[in-house]
Design a protein around this motif. Structure first.
Motif, short mmCIF file in Angstrom:
data_model
loop_
_atom_site.label_atom_id
_atom_site.label_comp_id
_atom_site.label_asym_id
_atom_site.label_seq_id
_atom_site.Cartn_x
_atom_site.Cartn_y
_atom_site.Cartn_z
N ASN A 9 0.83 -1.21 0.00
CA ASN A 9 0.00 0.00 0.00
C ASN A 9 0.86 1.26 0.00
OD1 ASN A 9 -2.46 -1.31 -0.11
ND2 ASN A 9 -2.71 -1.36 2.10
N LYS A 12 2.16 1.60 -3.50
CA LYS A 12 1.09 2.05 -4.39
C LYS A 12 0.85 3.54 -4.19
CE LYS A 12 -2.94 0.05 -3.86
NZ LYS A 12 -4.28 -0.57 -3.95
N GLN A 13 0.90 4.01 -2.95
CA GLN A 13 0.68 5.43 -2.69
C GLN A 13 1.80 6.28 -3.29
OE1 GLN A 13 -2.25 6.63 -1.39
NE2 GLN A 13 -1.39 8.50 -2.25
N VAL A 16 0.90 6.51 -6.95
CA VAL A 16 -0.24 7.41 -7.15
C VAL A 16 0.19 8.86 -6.94
CG1 VAL A 16 -2.51 8.07 -6.28
CG2 VAL A 16 -2.00 5.67 -6.67
N SER A 56 -6.52 6.51 -4.11
CA SER A 56 -5.69 5.42 -3.61
C SER A 56 -5.18 4.55 -4.76
CB SER A 56 -6.47 4.56 -2.62
OG SER A 56 -7.61 4.01 -3.24
N ASP A 57 -5.76 4.72 -5.93
CA ASP A 57 -5.34 3.95 -7.10
C ASP A 57 -5.88 4.67 -8.34
OD1 ASP A 57 -4.13 1.92 -8.52
OD2 ASP A 57 -5.17 0.32 -7.48
#
Length: 93
Positions: A9, A12-13, A16, A56-57
């Motif tokens: 996560n 991923k952040q 993003v 978040s995505d």
């Protein structure tokens, strides 16, 4: 396993955040964002959230639509995003 999910996560952040930075640069004014939203079927809320880094995505189809809106290739958005990422960034290290 919780640490792995949290690590993913976090990665991923970071990704993003980089995409958001690129989109913020491409979308210079609210008028342009509004026009893009109407002409390319991208929700104004999505554009606004991307600009403010509140997602978040992000879907590949959204990147593709944005690329069309800015008259650039999706690859160009990805290349710009890569320059915003930390050096040697990857999801699994």
């Amino acid at each position: 396993q919780v640490d792995d999910k949290q690590h993913l996560n976090t990665k991923k952040q970071i990704l993003v955040n980089a995409v958001s930075s690129v989109i913020k640069e491409l979308v210079k004014t609210p008028v342009k964002a509004s026009k893009i939203s109407q002409e390319y079927d991208i929700g104004l809320g999505v554009i606004s959230k991307l600009e403010r880094n509140l997602v978040s995505d992000i879907k590949l189809s959204t990147i593709w639509k944005l690329a069309n809106a800015f008259d650039i290739s999706p690859l160009e958005i990805i290349k710009k995003t890569i320059t915003e990422l930390p050096e040697d960034f990857n999801f699994y290290d």
